[in-house]
Design an enzyme around this catalytic site. Structure first.
Site, PDB file in Angstrom:
ATOM      1  N   GLY A 131      -0.801  -0.431  12.564  1.00 53.56           N
ATOM      2  CA  GLY A 131      -1.139  -1.827  12.275  1.00 53.56           C
ATOM      3  C   GLY A 131      -0.129  -2.491  11.363  1.00 53.56           C
ATOM      4  O   GLY A 131      -0.199  -3.681  11.113  1.00 53.56           O
ATOM      5  N   GLU A 159     -12.221   6.571   6.798  1.00 50.36           N
ATOM      6  CA  GLU A 159     -11.200   7.015   7.742  1.00 50.36           C
ATOM      7  C   GLU A 159     -10.680   8.351   7.228  1.00 50.36           C
ATOM      8  O   GLU A 159     -10.758   8.636   6.036  1.00 50.36           O
ATOM      9  CB  GLU A 159     -10.063   5.996   7.796  1.00 50.36           C
ATOM     10  CG  GLU A 159     -10.500   4.656   8.357  1.00 50.36           C
ATOM     11  CD  GLU A 159      -9.388   3.615   8.231  1.00 50.36           C
ATOM     12  OE1 GLU A 159      -8.800   3.266   9.261  1.00 50.36           O
ATOM     13  OE2 GLU A 159      -9.113   3.172   7.101  1.00 50.36           O
ATOM     14  N   ALA A 160     -10.126   9.154   8.138  1.00 54.53           N
ATOM     15  CA  ALA A 160      -9.617  10.472   7.736  1.00 54.53           C
ATOM     16  C   ALA A 160      -8.557  10.349   6.644  1.00 54.53           C
ATOM     17  O   ALA A 160      -8.400  11.235   5.804  1.00 54.53           O
ATOM     18  CB  ALA A 160      -9.045  11.203   8.945  1.00 54.53           C
ATOM     19  N   ARG A 173       1.388   6.117  16.066  1.00 49.07           N
ATOM     20  CA  ARG A 173       0.824   7.269  15.363  1.00 49.07           C
ATOM     21  C   ARG A 173       0.193   8.231  16.368  1.00 49.07           C
ATOM     22  O   ARG A 173      -0.480   7.801  17.311  1.00 49.07           O
ATOM     23  CB  ARG A 173      -0.220   6.810  14.337  1.00 49.07           C
ATOM     24  CG  ARG A 173       0.370   5.860  13.304  1.00 49.07           C
ATOM     25  CD  ARG A 173      -0.493   5.714  12.075  1.00 49.07           C
ATOM     26  NE  ARG A 173       0.043   4.708  11.171  1.00 49.07           N
ATOM     27  CZ  ARG A 173       1.042   4.910  10.309  1.00 49.07           C
ATOM     28  NH1 ARG A 173       1.611   6.092  10.239  1.00 49.07           N
ATOM     29  NH2 ARG A 173       1.480   3.932   9.533  1.00 49.07           N
ATOM     30  N   SER A 194       0.808  -1.219   0.000  1.00 52.90           N
ATOM     31  CA  SER A 194       0.000   0.000   0.000  1.00 52.90           C
ATOM     32  C   SER A 194       0.845   1.274   0.000  1.00 52.90           C
ATOM     33  O   SER A 194       1.597   1.531  -0.921  1.00 52.90           O
ATOM     34  CB  SER A 194      -0.960  -0.041   1.189  1.00 52.90           C
ATOM     35  OG  SER A 194      -1.886   1.001   1.122  1.00 52.90           O
ATOM     36  N   PRO A 206      -0.972   2.361  18.210  1.00 52.98           N
ATOM     37  CA  PRO A 206       0.085   1.649  17.488  1.00 52.98           C
ATOM     38  C   PRO A 206      -0.296   1.483  16.028  1.00 52.98           C
ATOM     39  O   PRO A 206      -1.471   1.279  15.712  1.00 52.98           O
ATOM     40  CB  PRO A 206       0.135   0.282  18.196  1.00 52.98           C
ATOM     41  CG  PRO A 206      -1.233   0.099  18.774  1.00 52.98           C
ATOM     42  CD  PRO A 206      -1.757   1.469  19.088  1.00 52.98           C
ATOM     43  N   ASP A 233      -3.220   6.506  -2.952  1.00 53.44           N
ATOM     44  CA  ASP A 233      -2.031   5.917  -2.313  1.00 53.44           C
ATOM     45  C   ASP A 233      -1.482   4.849  -3.266  1.00 53.44           C
ATOM     46  O   ASP A 233      -1.982   4.659  -4.374  1.00 53.44           O
ATOM     47  CB  ASP A 233      -2.349   5.363  -0.919  1.00 53.44           C
ATOM     48  CG  ASP A 233      -3.241   4.138  -0.967  1.00 53.44           C
ATOM     49  OD1 ASP A 233      -3.980   3.990  -1.959  1.00 53.44           O
ATOM     50  OD2 ASP A 233      -3.212   3.332  -0.024  1.00 53.44           O
ATOM     51  N   ASP A 286      -1.506   1.608  -3.617  1.00 56.34           N
ATOM     52  CA  ASP A 286      -2.299   0.509  -4.207  1.00 56.34           C
ATOM     53  C   ASP A 286      -3.722   0.949  -4.545  1.00 56.34           C
ATOM     54  O   ASP A 286      -4.586   0.130  -4.820  1.00 56.34           O
ATOM     55  CB  ASP A 286      -2.303  -0.729  -3.303  1.00 56.34           C
ATOM     56  CG  ASP A 286      -3.020  -0.499  -1.976  1.00 56.34           C
ATOM     57  OD1 ASP A 286      -3.157   0.666  -1.562  1.00 56.34           O
ATOM     58  OD2 ASP A 286      -3.425  -1.488  -1.332  1.00 56.34           O
ATOM     59  N   ASP A 329      -6.253   2.351  -2.804  1.00 59.43           N
ATOM     60  CA  ASP A 329      -7.457   2.125  -1.992  1.00 59.43           C
ATOM     61  C   ASP A 329      -7.757   3.307  -1.064  1.00 59.43           C
ATOM     62  O   ASP A 329      -8.666   3.242  -0.247  1.00 59.43           O
ATOM     63  CB  ASP A 329      -7.387   0.795  -1.208  1.00 59.43           C
ATOM     64  CG  ASP A 329      -6.315   0.772  -0.136  1.00 59.43           C
ATOM     65  OD1 ASP A 329      -5.534   1.737  -0.030  1.00 59.43           O
ATOM     66  OD2 ASP A 329      -6.258  -0.227   0.608  1.00 59.43           O
TER      67      ASP A 329
END
Length: 514
Positions: A472, A342-343, A478, A64, A470, A276, A278, A280
């Site tokens: 993923g 998500e933001a 973060r 990604s 944390p 991004d 890939d 998505d």
């Protein structure tokens, strides 16, 4: 199972000594050279999963938005959703097993998950444009073949395209054709129908500049461009011909640094977006007349889509409930219409079977003209949205269609609400698992003292909040902070990052002020 063949092939994909990996939300991700054995073993697992659910399973080779040197792999479940959590544990066990344990672990998985070894297995494979991806996807194929599975290799595709193919295959074509042409035709047909309804249809051109993160998005948009209506003109930047994947560009870079990507020349009030690596995730942005940069992230995308759908649904008798704050796929599935983003720009819209049936029926047979037209727009929206997963191409077309239908400029969209100044940072740590959170990742449970420290720092600034979690996908923590001014936001983010560095085992030099 042919144990000799397993032994022989497994030896060709040896596990580096001492390497331990964890299957998370994004599957496995690490340096590409450490992944050969993981790919082989995920080929094995995909066959077992396919036999267990008697359906086609997907394997996507991608990391990604990570740097080009990294790679990763994730499995796709029958309806294009992420791998079932109970199987994440099997993936981790298989990836970390020593050579001599492989056979036993496979047998254990077959027992625990009631895998019928005599069933057929079919696996769809896709990969991104990283230099390491082709060789690694060959390792997946080796794993599939050892256990007697069949496979179809789609080669270079976006992650959402592979999710789409898997869903099409397992719905016997009800969701669409499991080919790239099928994907392009379904989305572009729905998009063209929607654009026809816009106030300026057939008149002014709609131009959009797209930063493709030097990734797969550029290849696939180039293939899809001939399917677009002639008034839609896209300009691709960072198309992968010159620079490295995700380097100083892409949705993640733009969101984190809140500035335009390298290689994209922005003129005032031009609509621009970034995918991004890939494809998505998507974020939009523009520069105003004074040269000030405005980011339009996943929150504003969700707001635009929600307002649009709510207005249409008011005309169509479908019960609509707003989703909760957890932007999770399965949460959205609880509602007739669920919008989740998500933001960072990853998200989609889900329609329940009942809602979809009702909408399609009204579009065909509705007595009331206004309601029938609204239902037709909704029907095209259903076809334009990739409901399996967040999809930058699909989301971009949804946004462009809504802006055209509502006659909105990018500035008017941005003005729906005003964001507080915010900052995203990350701190490298020795082990991200030391951070444990609760309350939808808004409070820290461990390490002790960290949440109290964050609470004390937040009290120093007006209108402020700060969260840590944390990653993923990598050993980083973060950090998100917001406050009344950018100066205070940056100060808060820096102070929280120092607290994380000192209390959660920071690596390298301490974070520097922004």
């Amino acid at each position: 199972m042919d144990s000799e063949a397993l032994k022989k092939y497994s030896a060709l994909h040896p596990k580096p000594p001492g390497l331990t990996l964890q299957y998370g939300t994004a599957g496995f991700r690490t340096k590409a050279e450490q992944l050969d054995h993981v790919m082989f073993r995920m080929g094995l697992l995909a066959v077992l999963r396919s036999k267990a659910v008697v359906s086609t399973i997907g394997v996507m080779v991608t990391a990604s938005h990570n740097p080009e040197e990294d790679n990763g792999v994730k499995l796709v479940d029958p309806l294009g959703e992420m791998l079932h959590p109970s199987w994440e544990e099997y993936a981790t066990q298989l990836a970390n097993a020593e050579e001599q344990e492989l056979q036993k672990i496979i047998t254990d998985i077959c027992q625990k998950a009631a895998v019928n070894q005599h069933k057929d297995a079919l696996v769809f494979i896709g990969r991104d444009t990283r230099p390491s991806s082709e060789k690694l996807s060959q390792s997946v194929i080796d794993g599939i073949s050892v256990l007697g599975g069949q496979y179809h290799d789609y080669g270079l595709v976006t992650t959402p395209q592979l999710h789409y193919m898997v869903c099409c295959q397992n719905t016997q074509g009800q969701y669409g054709k499991a080919t790239l042409e099928g994907y392009y035709e379904k989305l572009s047909k729905a998009f063209t129908e929607l654009i026809k309804q816009s106030p300026s249809a057939g008149g002014s051109q709609r131009r959009l500049k797209i930063d493709c993160a030097n990734g797969i998005g550029a290849l696939k948009l180039s293939e899809m461009e001939p399917y677009f209506p002639k008034e839609v003109i896209i300009h691709l930047f960072n198309d992968g011909t010159k620079e490295k994947l995700n380097h100083l560009c892409g949705a993640d870079f733009v969101k984190v640094h809140q500035k335009p990507p390298r290689g994209l020349d922005m003129k005032p009030n031009e609509r621009c977006c970034s995918f991004d690596g890939d494809a998505d995730r998507i974020v939009y942005y523009y520069k105003d007349a004074t040269g000030h940069f405005h980011l339009i992230d996943g929150d504003k995308i969700a707001t635009l889509i929600s307002i649009f759908l709510k207005e249409l649904l008011a005309k169509v008798p479908v019960h609509c409930v707003k989703t909760g704050v957890k932007h999770l796929h399965h949460k959205a599935q609880e509602f007739d219409v669920g919008v989740y983003f998500e933001a960072n720009g990853h998200g989609t819209v889900l329609f329940s079977k009942a809602a979809e049936t009702k909408i399609r029926q009204l579009a065909k047979e509705g007595k009331d003209d206004e309601k029938r037209e609204a239902a037709k727009v909704l029907e095209n929206m259903i076809d334009l949205i990739n409901q399996t997963v967040g999809d930058a191409i699909s989301d971009m077309l949804v946004i462009e269609a809504i802006l055209a239908l509502k006659g909105l400029t990018v500035q008017q969209w941005d003005a729906i609400y005003t964001d507080l100044p915010n900052r995203l940072l990350k701190v490298q740590v020795a082990d991200r698992r030391v951070i444990v959170t609760t309350d939808a990742e808004r409070r820290v449970v461990t390490p002790p003292g960290l949440q109290e420290k964050i609470d004390a720092l937040v009290k120093k600034y007006k209108l402020s909040r700060a969260f840590v979690r944390p990653s993923g996908t990598e050993d980083v923590v973060r950090i998100y902070a917001e406050a009344d001014t950018q100066e205070n936001t940056d100060a808060l983010a820096h102070e929280v990052s120092l607290a994380v560095y000192h209390l959660a085992g920071g690596k390298g030099a301490p974070p520097q002020p922004i």
